[in-house]
Structures are given as C-alpha cells and as structure tokens.
Design an enzyme around this catalytic site. Structure first.
Site, short mmCIF file in Angstrom:
data_model
loop_
_atom_site.label_atom_id
_atom_site.label_comp_id
_atom_site.label_asym_id
_atom_site.label_seq_id
_atom_site.Cartn_x
_atom_site.Cartn_y
_atom_site.Cartn_z
N LYS A 193 89.54 39.36 -7.37
CA LYS A 193 88.20 38.93 -7.82
C LYS A 193 87.81 37.62 -7.15
O LYS A 193 86.68 37.46 -6.69
CB LYS A 193 88.19 38.77 -9.34
CG LYS A 193 88.28 40.10 -10.08
CD LYS A 193 88.45 39.87 -11.57
CE LYS A 193 88.64 41.18 -12.31
NZ LYS A 193 89.09 40.99 -13.69
N GLU A 228 94.09 47.06 -15.80
CA GLU A 228 94.01 47.92 -14.63
C GLU A 228 94.80 49.19 -14.91
O GLU A 228 95.66 49.19 -15.80
CB GLU A 228 94.63 47.19 -13.43
CG GLU A 228 93.74 46.14 -12.85
CD GLU A 228 92.41 46.70 -12.40
OE1 GLU A 228 92.37 47.45 -11.42
OE2 GLU A 228 91.39 46.40 -13.05
N LYS A 282 88.02 47.26 -6.41
CA LYS A 282 88.06 45.99 -5.65
C LYS A 282 88.72 46.12 -4.29
O LYS A 282 88.67 45.19 -3.48
CB LYS A 282 88.87 44.94 -6.44
CG LYS A 282 88.28 44.60 -7.77
CD LYS A 282 89.32 43.87 -8.62
CE LYS A 282 89.01 43.93 -10.09
NZ LYS A 282 89.22 45.27 -10.68
N ALA A 320 83.40 42.36 -14.29
CA ALA A 320 82.77 43.59 -14.81
C ALA A 320 81.24 43.47 -14.79
O ALA A 320 80.66 43.25 -13.72
CB ALA A 320 83.30 43.92 -16.20
N GLU A 373 78.94 44.57 -7.87
CA GLU A 373 78.92 43.49 -8.87
C GLU A 373 80.10 43.59 -9.85
O GLU A 373 80.67 42.58 -10.25
CB GLU A 373 77.60 43.55 -9.65
CG GLU A 373 77.43 42.50 -10.73
CD GLU A 373 77.24 41.08 -10.20
OE1 GLU A 373 76.19 40.81 -9.61
OE2 GLU A 373 78.16 40.26 -10.39
N ASP A 406 94.97 41.25 -9.67
CA ASP A 406 93.60 41.58 -10.07
C ASP A 406 92.69 40.33 -9.99
O ASP A 406 91.57 40.40 -9.49
CB ASP A 406 93.62 42.14 -11.50
CG ASP A 406 92.24 42.58 -11.95
OD1 ASP A 406 91.66 43.43 -11.27
OD2 ASP A 406 91.74 42.05 -12.96
N THR A 444 87.28 54.60 -9.26
CA THR A 444 88.72 54.77 -9.15
C THR A 444 89.31 53.41 -8.77
O THR A 444 88.58 52.48 -8.48
CB THR A 444 89.12 55.78 -8.04
OG1 THR A 444 88.98 55.14 -6.77
CG2 THR A 444 88.24 57.01 -8.06
N GLY A 498 91.82 50.37 -22.49
CA GLY A 498 91.04 50.42 -21.24
C GLY A 498 90.70 49.04 -20.71
O GLY A 498 89.82 48.91 -19.86
#
Ligand SMILES: NC(=O)c1ccc[n+]([C@@H]2O[C@H](COP(=O)([O-])OP(=O)(O)OC[C@H]3O[C@@H](n4cnc5c(N)ncnc54)[C@H](OP(=O)(O)O)[C@@H]3O)[C@@H](O)[C@H]2O)c1
Length: 426
Positions: free
Chosen positions: A294, A279, A192, A223, A218, A290, A168, A276
């Site tokens: 990361k 986000e 995240k 991804a 990871e 995003d 999720t 897809g």
C-alpha cells in the site's frame, strides 16, 4: 419502417423497428466496440410506430452504451452503463456482484458479461440480468480457468464500454492488464500486485490509462478511503507530498485490539480471516507485505520512484511459518500466542497499545509494529479503521483521512465507484 445508422459504415435495417430493436442495439454495440470514442446517430424515415424508447436522441444514446440499458432507461433517464467482467468471487468479488445485482445506483445500470474464479468461468451470451448470470455461474462446471482464453474472450466480446474488475489477489490475473488496456478494456482492480511490483510496470499501466481504456485502483490502499485520489488531486494542483504516515492495516489494528481484549493471537488472526478483513493468506498482513504494498502504491502515486530497495519492514510471521502451506500455518500459529500476550501486556503497563505503523518520507518507506500511547489518535483507532496523515508543501498541518480500511462492503463500493467513474466518461 427503415432505420439508417449513420456512421463510418452504414447499416440499414428494414422492417418494423419494434421487431428489429435487438438488431439495432447489436449493430450500435458493434460499432461502439470498433470506434469507442465516436458517437452514433440514427436517422428514421418516419416517427410512426417507433418504440417509445427510440423517440428521443437521449434514448438512442443509452443504447450505444450497452445491451440492456435501453430497457432500463425508462426508469433512469440519465443512466450510464458499462459491460463488466468480474474476476474473483471471494469476499470482495461476491459483494461486488451483490451490490451490482441490487442496482441501487443513482445513474448507472451495470451489465455483467462474465464472471470467473480460479475454477470456473461463466459468460453472458444471452443479454441476461445479473441475477441470472449469477445463477448460471453457481451451477457452472468446474475447470481450471485458462487466462489466455479468458482475456481473448473479453477482448472479443461485443459490448459498449467494457470494464474488467480484478477482485483476486492473483499475479496470473494481474498479468492480463496490459493486454486488456491495449484492447480498449478498462481495468478496475483491488489487487495490489501489479502496482507494487516493478516500478516500470506501474508507470506503463498508468500510461495506458488514457481513454478509451482507463486503469483504476483506489481500493488497493485503504480500501474505499479516498487516499490515492486525494494524493493525485494534490499533485494535479501543483502541490508536492512531503510525507504520508499512519496505520494502513485495518487487519492488524483489528488483531491488536482483540489482543488488548484478551483474545489469543491465533484466534484473533483466524477471526480476521473469517470476517474477510485479512488478505487471502494472513501472512501477507503479518509480514507487513500488505502494508508495504500500500505504501509503495501511495509513494508512486505521490511521484516518487520508490522500489523495494527503499523499504524497511518488520515481519511478524514467525520465521518457521513463513514458507509452510497455509494449513500448517494455521495448525502451528497457537504456539506463538504467549509471545503476543506478553508483548501486549508490556505495552499495557506503559499506557500503550500496539499498532502496525508506516511512514513514507522522501520516497523511503518504513513499516513495523510500534507501541503508541493508548490516548493518541492512532491508539484510539478501532475495528478495521485506518488513519493516514498526508503532509504537503501547502498542507504543513497534515490532511487526516480516517475510516474503515478493509471489509467487503466498503471495498466493493470503492471498486464500483471507479467503474461508474469510467462509465461516466462515455
Ligand atoms: N477483503 C478486503 O477487505 C480487501 C480490501 C481491499 C482490497 N482487497 C483485495 O481484494 C482482492 C480480493 O480479496 P478477497 O478478500 O475477496 O480474497 P478471497 O476471498 O480469497 O477471494 C479471492 C478470489 O480470487 C479468485 N482467484 C484467485 N486466483 C485466481 C485465478 N488465477 N484466476 C481466477 N480467479 C482467481 C479466487 O478463486 P477461488 O474462489 O476459486 O479460490 C477467489 O474467488 C485481494 O487482492 C485483496 O488484497 C481486499
């Protein structure tokens, strides 16, 4: 036939082993649940009439790892297993389920004991195959899920090594990690939020990853690409990270490439969402949030105490669309098409393309849109590819990692690979 299971408490089962196989598996699972790191030994008074699967110690070992493994061990003699609860059945979660149900793993047999999204939860109370659990889930009644209840049920569920998968983007879901880890449930997350919020929380979660529960993430940066594991391995061997830079947003590369090909900005963002790649809320990509998350994760894995105060980021979401409901965002987005058309055209006239680039250096993070030469390695990125350069004390010429940094297949595969890594420890 008498079966004695030698462990801290002794369970004696009388009667035919064939008949009592389910009881044996259940007893072993209960024991492994209470004492996850202990091994189980079985003593049989006679070997006659034993089910074939119980003939070898190896077969017995399989059963200690989960409910279903005994049946499948016939075909996969080296197989490991884990009992999985999956939260989130959107783009990534449904692909995880598909790959788990397909079960084409070399030496791993998954068992799914529960699935939920924000509206329903399904529990496997009857030793069902994954496909059967998926059917039950499809038809489950809609009800707002209660996370206190869900995490309590996960903790109470009797099974071998248990793994909670978070597919999720929810803060609420991520708030359960500590409780799960403290109760011997491993957590594998693509979400995240927990790692990129408070630094103390990141450190606490990593400290809880000491066995018998493990914390893995990871896929929260790049991804399925091995970014976190590479940085971690470099650190383990005494190296230190000087800088990490490059493109960590497959979504933004995808959008910029579409702009280069004449697609409008709003259509490009919508295509990214529908495929897809973005986000759940594409503003997390456009705002740079995003990418910031990361880089925060990579920075912390690299050993820097980076907080939000160390980040500079350009927000590409128009100011008037930052706080409106998602529906309004989609309606108004075409108003910004001409701005992006112009920006793309200027870059093109200079032999450049747009990329969303980030850099981590000395624990500080800088991210934003840059025009880079169309001929440069970053300019040549295609589709949802990421490219990250890691410079270290030993690798002055950087290690370059490149490949798809978004997409349901690679993300699901990345999550499952960490699930298998955990299962292998048992
Ligand atoms: N897509 C990618 O390529 C990619 C790559 C790397 C990492 N990720 C990460 O993977 C996660 C999932 O991404 P996605 O693309 O699959 O998103 P998605 O399609 O929007 O799916 C999100 C899922 O989470 C569920 N959910 C949301 N809040 C919940 C709650 N409080 N309790 C239970 N379930 C809840 C949603 O439930 P409903 O179905 O009821 O709405 C939905 O099933 C995100 O954290 C994302 O950052 C994605």
């Amino acid at each position: 036939m008498r079966v004695v299971i030698n462990m801290k408490r002794t369970i004696a089962l009388n009667g035919s082993v064939q008949k009592d196989l389910t009881k044996i598996i259940q007893a072993i699972s209960e024991f492994k649940y209470a004492y996850p790191s202990k091994s189980v030994s079985l003593t049989f008074s006679s070997k006659e009439d034993l089910p074939t699967l119980l003939h070898t110690n190896q077969a017995v070992e399989y059963q200690t790892n989960g409910f279903k493994a005994a049946d499948l061990a016939k075909d996969k003699p080296e197989t490991k297993t884990a009992a999985i609860f999956l939260a989130g059945t959107g783009t990534v979660g449904s692909e995880i389920l598909r790959q788990l149900a397909q079960n084409t793993f070399e030496a791993f047999t998954p068992f799914v004991f529960g699935i939920c999204n924000s509206k329903k939860a399904t529990w496997n109370t009857g030793n069902l195959e994954i496909k059967q659990v998926m059917e039950l889930y499809k038809d489950a009644d809609l009800n707002e899920v209660n996370w206190d209840e869900i995490s309590a049920n996960i903790i109470d569920y009797k099974a071998g090594p248990k793994i909670f998968i978070d597919a999720t983007g929810s803060r609420k879901v991520s708030e359960n990690y500590e409780r799960l880890l403290e109760n011997n449930v491993s957590v594998v997350t693509a979400n995240k939020i927990a790692n990129s919020a408070d630094l103390n929380r990141f450190q606490k979660l990593n400290k809880l990853s000491n066995g018998p529960a493990y914390y893995k993430y990871e896929t929260t940066a790049g991804a399925g690409l091995p970014l976190i594991s590479t940085i971690r391995n470099l650190k383990k061997t005494g190296d230190s990270i000087n800088s990490v830079s490059g493109v960590l947003s497959g979504t933004m590369t995808y959008i910029f490439e579409a702009l280069q090909n004449g697609v409008s900005f709003s259509e490009a963002v919508r295509n990214a969402a529908e495929n897809g790649y973005s986000e759940p809320d594409p503003r997390d990509d456009l705002s740079g949030e995003d990418v910031v998350r990361k880089f925060l994760i990579l920075s912390r894995v690299a050993g820097f105490s980076t907080g939000r105060e160390d980040v500079t980021a350009d927000n590409q979401t128009p100011e008037s669309l930052r706080d409106v409901p998602l529906k309004i965002f989609w309606e108004k987005l075409p108003e910004y098409d001409s701005f992006w058309k112009e920006k793309t055209a200027i870059a093109k006239r200079n032999g450049q393309v747009l990329r969303y680039v980030g850099e981590l250096s000395g624990g500080r993070i800088n991210v934003g849109v840059r025009a880079v030469s169309a001929e440069s390695p970053l300019g040549n990125l295609r589709g949802t590819d990421n490219q990250v350069a890691i410079s270290t004390r030993y690798y002055k010429s950087p290690i370059i990692i490149q490949g798809p940094g978004a997409g349901k297949e690679v993300t699901a595969q990345g999550v499952i690979s960490e699930v298998i890594e955990i299962a292998d420890k048992f």
